[in-house]
Design a protein around this motif. Structure first.
Motif, PDB file in Angstrom:
ATOM      1  N   ILE A  35      28.641  12.949  -5.837  1.00  0.00           N
ATOM      2  CA  ILE A  35      27.736  12.406  -6.705  1.00  0.00           C
ATOM      3  C   ILE A  35      27.855  12.323  -8.388  1.00  0.00           C
ATOM      4  CG2 ILE A  35      25.055  11.463  -7.278  1.00  0.00           C
ATOM      5  CD1 ILE A  35      26.300   9.863  -4.780  1.00  0.00           C
ATOM      6  N   SER A  36      28.057  13.124  -9.250  1.00  0.00           N
ATOM      7  CA  SER A  36      28.495  13.409  -9.960  1.00  0.00           C
ATOM      8  C   SER A  36      29.496  12.812 -11.094  1.00  0.00           C
ATOM      9  CB  SER A  36      27.896  14.438 -10.784  1.00  0.00           C
ATOM     10  OG  SER A  36      29.058  16.151 -10.339  1.00  0.00           O
ATOM     11  N   ASP A  37      30.674  13.644  -9.980  1.00  0.00           N
ATOM     12  CA  ASP A  37      31.660  12.298 -10.442  1.00  0.00           C
ATOM     13  C   ASP A  37      31.584  11.189 -10.383  1.00  0.00           C
ATOM     14  OD1 ASP A  37      32.801  15.616 -11.438  1.00  0.00           O
ATOM     15  OD2 ASP A  37      33.845  15.580  -8.966  1.00  0.00           O
ATOM     16  N   PRO A  50      19.353  12.604 -12.858  1.00  0.00           N
ATOM     17  CA  PRO A  50      19.857  12.240 -13.886  1.00  0.00           C
ATOM     18  C   PRO A  50      21.203  11.334 -14.030  1.00  0.00           C
ATOM     19  CG  PRO A  50      20.147  14.730 -12.081  1.00  0.00           C
ATOM     20  CD  PRO A  50      19.461  13.714 -11.655  1.00  0.00           C
ATOM     21  N   VAL A  51      21.543  10.498 -13.232  1.00  0.00           N
ATOM     22  CA  VAL A  51      22.048   9.147 -12.846  1.00  0.00           C
ATOM     23  C   VAL A  51      20.869   8.087 -14.115  1.00  0.00           C
ATOM     24  CG1 VAL A  51      23.297   7.541 -11.762  1.00  0.00           C
ATOM     25  CG2 VAL A  51      23.444   9.972 -10.959  1.00  0.00           C
ATOM     26  N   PHE A  52      19.790   8.529 -13.375  1.00  0.00           N
ATOM     27  CA  PHE A  52      18.901   7.185 -14.380  1.00  0.00           C
ATOM     28  C   PHE A  52      18.646   7.656 -15.873  1.00  0.00           C
ATOM     29  CE2 PHE A  52      14.460   7.169 -15.801  1.00  0.00           C
ATOM     30  CZ  PHE A  52      15.173   4.979 -15.987  1.00  0.00           C
ATOM     31  N   LYS A  53      18.527   8.777 -16.065  1.00  0.00           N
ATOM     32  CA  LYS A  53      18.427   9.248 -17.481  1.00  0.00           C
ATOM     33  C   LYS A  53      20.007   8.804 -18.336  1.00  0.00           C
ATOM     34  CE  LYS A  53      15.857  13.395 -17.114  1.00  0.00           C
ATOM     35  NZ  LYS A  53      16.159  15.008 -16.562  1.00  0.00           N
ATOM     36  N   GLU A  54      21.638   9.068 -17.691  1.00  0.00           N
ATOM     37  CA  GLU A  54      22.067   8.330 -18.166  1.00  0.00           C
ATOM     38  C   GLU A  54      22.863   6.860 -18.068  1.00  0.00           C
ATOM     39  OE1 GLU A  54      25.224   9.870 -19.626  1.00  0.00           O
ATOM     40  OE2 GLU A  54      23.797  11.761 -19.153  1.00  0.00           O
ATOM     41  N   ILE A  55      21.721   5.831 -17.397  1.00  0.00           N
ATOM     42  CA  ILE A  55      21.985   4.742 -17.700  1.00  0.00           C
ATOM     43  C   ILE A  55      20.809   4.072 -18.461  1.00  0.00           C
ATOM     44  CG2 ILE A  55      21.427   2.705 -15.874  1.00  0.00           C
ATOM     45  CD1 ILE A  55      22.085   3.862 -13.754  1.00  0.00           C
ATOM     46  N   GLU A  56      19.442   5.190 -19.025  1.00  0.00           N
ATOM     47  CA  GLU A  56      18.571   4.728 -19.988  1.00  0.00           C
ATOM     48  C   GLU A  56      19.510   5.109 -21.518  1.00  0.00           C
ATOM     49  OE1 GLU A  56      13.558   5.524 -19.852  1.00  0.00           O
ATOM     50  OE2 GLU A  56      15.610   6.921 -19.406  1.00  0.00           O
ATOM     51  N   LYS A  57      20.356   5.627 -21.735  1.00  0.00           N
ATOM     52  CA  LYS A  57      21.005   5.780 -22.752  1.00  0.00           C
ATOM     53  C   LYS A  57      22.039   4.737 -23.095  1.00  0.00           C
ATOM     54  CE  LYS A  57      20.938  10.880 -21.890  1.00  0.00           C
ATOM     55  NZ  LYS A  57      22.466  11.738 -22.080  1.00  0.00           N
ATOM     56  N   TYR A 105      21.914   4.667  -4.531  1.00  0.00           N
ATOM     57  CA  TYR A 105      21.972   6.107  -4.166  1.00  0.00           C
ATOM     58  C   TYR A 105      20.495   6.823  -5.057  1.00  0.00           C
ATOM     59  CZ  TYR A 105      22.024  10.139  -6.332  1.00  0.00           C
ATOM     60  OH  TYR A 105      21.999  11.237  -7.266  1.00  0.00           O
ATOM     61  N   LEU A 106      20.150   5.423  -6.311  1.00  0.00           N
ATOM     62  CA  LEU A 106      18.783   5.379  -6.665  1.00  0.00           C
ATOM     63  C   LEU A 106      17.370   5.343  -5.673  1.00  0.00           C
ATOM     64  CD1 LEU A 106      18.445   3.500  -9.727  1.00  0.00           C
ATOM     65  CD2 LEU A 106      19.654   6.117  -9.192  1.00  0.00           C
ATOM     66  N   MET A 119       7.895   9.526 -10.046  1.00  0.00           N
ATOM     67  CA  MET A 119       7.355  10.899 -10.508  1.00  0.00           C
ATOM     68  C   MET A 119       9.323  11.219 -10.333  1.00  0.00           C
ATOM     69  SD  MET A 119       4.312  12.232 -10.145  1.00  0.00           S
ATOM     70  CE  MET A 119       4.215  13.624 -10.709  1.00  0.00           C
ATOM     71  N   ARG A 120       9.810  10.945  -9.424  1.00  0.00           N
ATOM     72  CA  ARG A 120      10.995  11.685  -8.709  1.00  0.00           C
ATOM     73  C   ARG A 120      11.986  10.900 -10.008  1.00  0.00           C
ATOM     74  NH1 ARG A 120      12.899  14.989  -5.291  1.00  0.00           N
ATOM     75  NH2 ARG A 120      13.784  13.449  -4.432  1.00  0.00           N
ATOM     76  N   PHE A 121      11.779   8.972  -9.466  1.00  0.00           N
ATOM     77  CA  PHE A 121      12.714   8.666 -10.673  1.00  0.00           C
ATOM     78  C   PHE A 121      13.280   8.950 -11.921  1.00  0.00           C
ATOM     79  CE2 PHE A 121      13.711   4.699 -12.287  1.00  0.00           C
ATOM     80  CZ  PHE A 121      14.721   4.193 -12.043  1.00  0.00           C
TER      81      PHE A 121
END
Length: 486
Positions: free
Chosen positions: A224-226, A416-423, A352-353, A410-412
């Protein structure tokens, strides 16, 4: 003399190494010579049956009275009991042209087609026949002498290795090739060829099985990270199209109906991306807008699969254009966009989310987020100026908020993917409000483009009704509170 016999005996024994018997051999019985003598006198003609051999002994040498008596008795007819013996006729009149399986119409049922694309085979045969008839006109020079002269073999090549039992009427009915069902099969042939790789809506709403959960866990742990680092770097915004929002909503609503309730939403989102890209850099006449949208949808189907034939899209458009025009429009779209690579769409993030928020029951969240995303993309063209990841993350966030899933929210937030999207998002709250306004507009009776609401309002879950009701309640609460936006 005795010495010579001993030398001969020694010579024989040295050659054969077989000891000679001491006692003389017993005499041969007389009946052996008798049988050999009788066998020498017999004469048998080749290619004659045994029953007819006695008739040829009239000219034999050394025939006895016994053989003459046999000749006299052979001329008399045999008296056999026909209940136990089957007599064969003296003359055999065989009908070599007899047909074992006699159908009503030999011309209609003589060829059994086992191909799924009979039209292509017939077209190829006509092209070969036309080439043979006009071989003198072809600019082949000396190569025309090497053309295959036998063309009749092409007609029967399809049935060369088929058993004759397949020509029986009951066998054709078992295989669906009966003359009664041929017409219906040809009418539904285009629909049968379509392959369904997508899950139905009811299957998506159910909890995944053990193997799917195990697959998603391994996928999240290892790749997922890649994957999402690449998706976040490769995604692009589309240009806001120069077209009225109501006209664009009409075309996208038609694409949603063509795709169907169980169709892959990724296909519609990719088609919208192509359509907005074309409308953003060029001008399309109003009477050609549906043709361009169909071409974008066709390109998207070929990317994601399964794809339908051009005649199917022509029929869905009520024959507003032809198949040749659709293929020409497809080439024009690809040429206009300089053959772009496959775009990143919001559905890549929604799936995925949703699973990250609730791995045991992700279907409800995914369907609600898809309904919010498609409604926002159709109603408001302002979302074209946002990244697909931001649109997908806002749809999942709205789905959790409207379905009142606090634990999943709370899980959402810690994903980590959501944190990158929020940026990357300029304003996540603005995108969320646009999507909620879009689903509230679906509930207005005067608004006629309601394909997303019709697709996701099926029972027993009624996802669309629940989302619209919660959005209306949230909108009323925001209006009652001063200083808040919907």
């Amino acid at each position: 003399m005795m010495n010579m016999d001993k030398e001969n005996i020694n010579r024989i024994q040295t050659k054969s190494k077989i000891p000679l018997p001491l006692d003389p051999l017993p005499a041969i019985s007389g009946h052996v010579f008798k049988k050999r003598r009788n066998s020498e006198t017999e004469y048998r003609h080749p290619l004659k049956t045994i029953n007819n051999q006695q008739t040829n002994l009239t000219g034999s040498v050394g025939s006895s009275k016994k053989t003459k008596r046999v000749l006299n008795t052979a001329a008399q007819p045999l008296k056999l009991d026909t209940r136990h013996v089957t007599l064969r006729q003296a003359s055999e009149d065989l009908d070599w042209d007899y047909n074992v399986f006699k159908d009503k119409s030999e011309e209609e049922n003589s060829v059994i087609s086992i191909s799924d694309d009979e039209d292509n085979i017939e077209n190829n045969r006509r092209e070969v026949q036309y080439f043979a008839d006009n071989i003198q006109r072809n600019c082949l020079g000396d190569a025309k002498k090497n053309a295959t002269p036998v063309l009749n073999s092409l007609e029967h090549s399809r049935i060369k290795n088929i058993k004759r039992s397949l020509k029986r009427p009951h066998s054709r009915e078992l295989q669906g090739l009966s003359s009664v069902l041929i017409q219906d099969r040809k009418e539904d042939e285009k629909h049968k060829r379509r392959l369904n790789f997508n899950e139905r809506l009811h299957e998506r709403l159910q909890s995944p099985d053990f193997f799917k959960r195990l697959y998603m866990t391994c996928l999240s742990r290892d790749y997922i990270s890649d994957m999402y680092m690449y998706l976040l770097s490769a995604e692009k915004k589309t240009i806001v199209p120069r077209i009225p929002s109501i006209t664009r909503a009409c075309v996208i609503n038609w694409l949603l109906k063509v795709n169907g309730a169980d169709g892959d939403p990724t296909i519609v989102q990719t088609a919208c991306w192509y359509l907005d890209a074309v409308l953003g850099i060029g001008h399309v006449q109003l009477d050609k807008l549906q043709l361009v949208a169909a071409a974008c949808f066709w390109i998207s189907q070929k990317l994601h699969g399964p794809s339908v034939q051009a005649s199917r899209l022509v029929k869905c458009a009520n024959r507003a254009f032809t198949g040749e025009q659709l293929m020409a429009a497809e080439k024009a779209v690809l040429y206009k966009l300089r053959f772009p690579r496959q775009p990143v769409v919001p559905q890549d993030y929604i799936t995925y989310l949703s699973w990250w928020c609730d791995s045991s029951h992700p279907g409800e969240i995914e369907v609600a987020a898809t309904f919010l995303c498609l409604s926002g993309l159709m109603v408001d063209k302002a979302l074209c100026d946002e990244y697909p990841s931001v649109v997908g993350a806002a749809a999942v966030r709205n789905a959790l908020l409207l379905l009142k899933k606090k634990d999943a929210m709370m899980r959402f937030v810690v994903c980590p993917v959501f944190k990158e999207i929020e940026k990357k998002a300029q304003s996540m709250s603005f995108v969320s409000s646009v999507q909620r306004k879009a689903v509230r507009l679906m509930f207005v009776p005067s608004y006629e483009y309601k394909a997303p609401f019709e697709h996701y309002s099926c029972r027993p879950y009624y996802i669309a009704q629940r989302v619209v009701k919660a959005a209306n309640e949230l909108g009323m609460d925001s209006r009652l509170q001063p200083g808040t936006s919907g």
